[in-house]
Scaffold this motif. Sequence first.
Motif, PDB file in Angstrom:
ATOM      1  N   ILE A 110     -14.786  15.101  -7.195  1.00  0.00           N
ATOM      2  CA  ILE A 110     -13.941  15.516  -5.883  1.00  0.00           C
ATOM      3  C   ILE A 110     -14.296  14.151  -4.640  1.00  0.00           C
ATOM      4  O   ILE A 110     -13.556  13.290  -4.050  1.00  0.00           O
ATOM      5  N   VAL A 111     -15.512  13.055  -4.616  1.00  0.00           N
ATOM      6  CA  VAL A 111     -16.182  12.418  -4.342  1.00  0.00           C
ATOM      7  C   VAL A 111     -15.002  11.185  -4.730  1.00  0.00           C
ATOM      8  O   VAL A 111     -14.209  10.154  -3.813  1.00  0.00           O
ATOM      9  N   GLY A 112     -14.948  10.763  -6.256  1.00  0.00           N
ATOM     10  CA  GLY A 112     -13.957  10.066  -6.132  1.00  0.00           C
ATOM     11  C   GLY A 112     -12.402  10.154  -5.714  1.00  0.00           C
ATOM     12  O   GLY A 112     -11.907   8.629  -5.539  1.00  0.00           O
ATOM     13  N   SER A 113     -12.110  10.933  -5.746  1.00  0.00           N
ATOM     14  CA  SER A 113     -10.161  10.741  -5.001  1.00  0.00           C
ATOM     15  C   SER A 113     -10.518  10.684  -3.306  1.00  0.00           C
ATOM     16  O   SER A 113      -9.637  10.173  -3.160  1.00  0.00           O
ATOM     17  N   PRO A 124      -7.210   5.130   0.316  1.00  0.00           N
ATOM     18  CA  PRO A 124      -7.498   3.098   0.835  1.00  0.00           C
ATOM     19  C   PRO A 124      -7.372   2.124  -0.505  1.00  0.00           C
ATOM     20  O   PRO A 124      -6.229   1.194   0.239  1.00  0.00           O
ATOM     21  N   PHE A 125      -7.756   2.163  -1.298  1.00  0.00           N
ATOM     22  CA  PHE A 125      -7.065   1.329  -3.304  1.00  0.00           C
ATOM     23  C   PHE A 125      -5.572   1.944  -3.199  1.00  0.00           C
ATOM     24  O   PHE A 125      -4.828   0.857  -2.913  1.00  0.00           O
ATOM     25  N   GLY A 126      -4.527   3.177  -2.370  1.00  0.00           N
ATOM     26  CA  GLY A 126      -3.385   2.906  -2.103  1.00  0.00           C
ATOM     27  C   GLY A 126      -2.783   1.884  -1.409  1.00  0.00           C
ATOM     28  O   GLY A 126      -1.629   1.387  -1.196  1.00  0.00           O
ATOM     29  N   ALA A 142      -5.895  -6.404   3.465  1.00  0.00           N
ATOM     30  CA  ALA A 142      -6.021  -5.656   2.080  1.00  0.00           C
ATOM     31  C   ALA A 142      -6.802  -5.001   1.652  1.00  0.00           C
ATOM     32  O   ALA A 142      -7.858  -4.615   1.231  1.00  0.00           O
ATOM     33  N   ALA A 143      -7.953  -6.772   1.192  1.00  0.00           N
ATOM     34  CA  ALA A 143      -9.641  -6.855   0.551  1.00  0.00           C
ATOM     35  C   ALA A 143     -10.357  -5.795   1.707  1.00  0.00           C
ATOM     36  O   ALA A 143     -11.174  -5.446   1.057  1.00  0.00           O
ATOM     37  N   VAL A 144      -9.957  -6.436   2.838  1.00  0.00           N
ATOM     38  CA  VAL A 144     -10.938  -5.376   3.579  1.00  0.00           C
ATOM     39  C   VAL A 144     -10.823  -3.568   3.513  1.00  0.00           C
ATOM     40  O   VAL A 144     -11.646  -2.742   3.808  1.00  0.00           O
ATOM     41  N   VAL A 145      -9.835  -3.002   3.370  1.00  0.00           N
ATOM     42  CA  VAL A 145      -8.897  -1.465   3.010  1.00  0.00           C
ATOM     43  C   VAL A 145      -9.652  -1.585   2.095  1.00  0.00           C
ATOM     44  O   VAL A 145     -10.091  -0.136   1.409  1.00  0.00           O
ATOM     45  N   ALA A 146      -8.912  -2.294   0.606  1.00  0.00           N
ATOM     46  CA  ALA A 146     -10.405  -2.013  -0.590  1.00  0.00           C
ATOM     47  C   ALA A 146     -11.256  -2.012  -0.851  1.00  0.00           C
ATOM     48  O   ALA A 146     -11.914  -1.196  -1.625  1.00  0.00           O
ATOM     49  N   TRP A 179      -0.618  -1.014  -1.357  1.00  0.00           N
ATOM     50  CA  TRP A 179       0.669  -1.614  -0.131  1.00  0.00           C
ATOM     51  C   TRP A 179       0.925  -2.712   0.233  1.00  0.00           C
ATOM     52  O   TRP A 179       1.709  -2.764   0.438  1.00  0.00           O
ATOM     53  N   ILE A 180       0.017  -3.135   0.820  1.00  0.00           N
ATOM     54  CA  ILE A 180      -0.403  -3.641   1.552  1.00  0.00           C
ATOM     55  C   ILE A 180      -0.311  -5.392   1.169  1.00  0.00           C
ATOM     56  O   ILE A 180       0.641  -6.306   1.590  1.00  0.00           O
ATOM     57  N   PHE A 181      -1.600  -5.286  -0.406  1.00  0.00           N
ATOM     58  CA  PHE A 181      -0.773  -6.304  -0.677  1.00  0.00           C
ATOM     59  C   PHE A 181       0.767  -6.525  -1.430  1.00  0.00           C
ATOM     60  O   PHE A 181       1.243  -8.527  -0.906  1.00  0.00           O
ATOM     61  N   ILE A 182       0.766  -5.379  -1.760  1.00  0.00           N
ATOM     62  CA  ILE A 182       2.680  -6.315  -1.944  1.00  0.00           C
ATOM     63  C   ILE A 182       3.691  -6.244  -1.219  1.00  0.00           C
ATOM     64  O   ILE A 182       4.311  -7.417  -1.256  1.00  0.00           O
TER      65      ILE A 182
END
Length: 89
Positions: free
Chosen positions: A62-65, A70-72, A34-38, A76-79
Amino acid sequence: MTDVHEDARVCPSCGAKKGLMGAGFTSRDLKARAAVVAGVGLLPLVVAIGFLINGDTMGFKIVGSLSLPPFGLAAWIFITSEGKEKWYR
């Protein structure tokens, strides 16, 4: 039916492995993933903040979206890593 201490990862008598989503997938491993994906999500966020500093709010949006998926996924992986571990053979 062998007594195994709480921190054991492998049963000494039958060879079963403890895991969260299968043999060998511990919650610690999933939290690291999860840390790698974040971390992947941080790159577009840093670029988006650069757009915001330069006053380009549309570029920021646009770029922020692009950092949201990845944060979502990392959330999910962390939960799911908080589940109860089972024994797999």
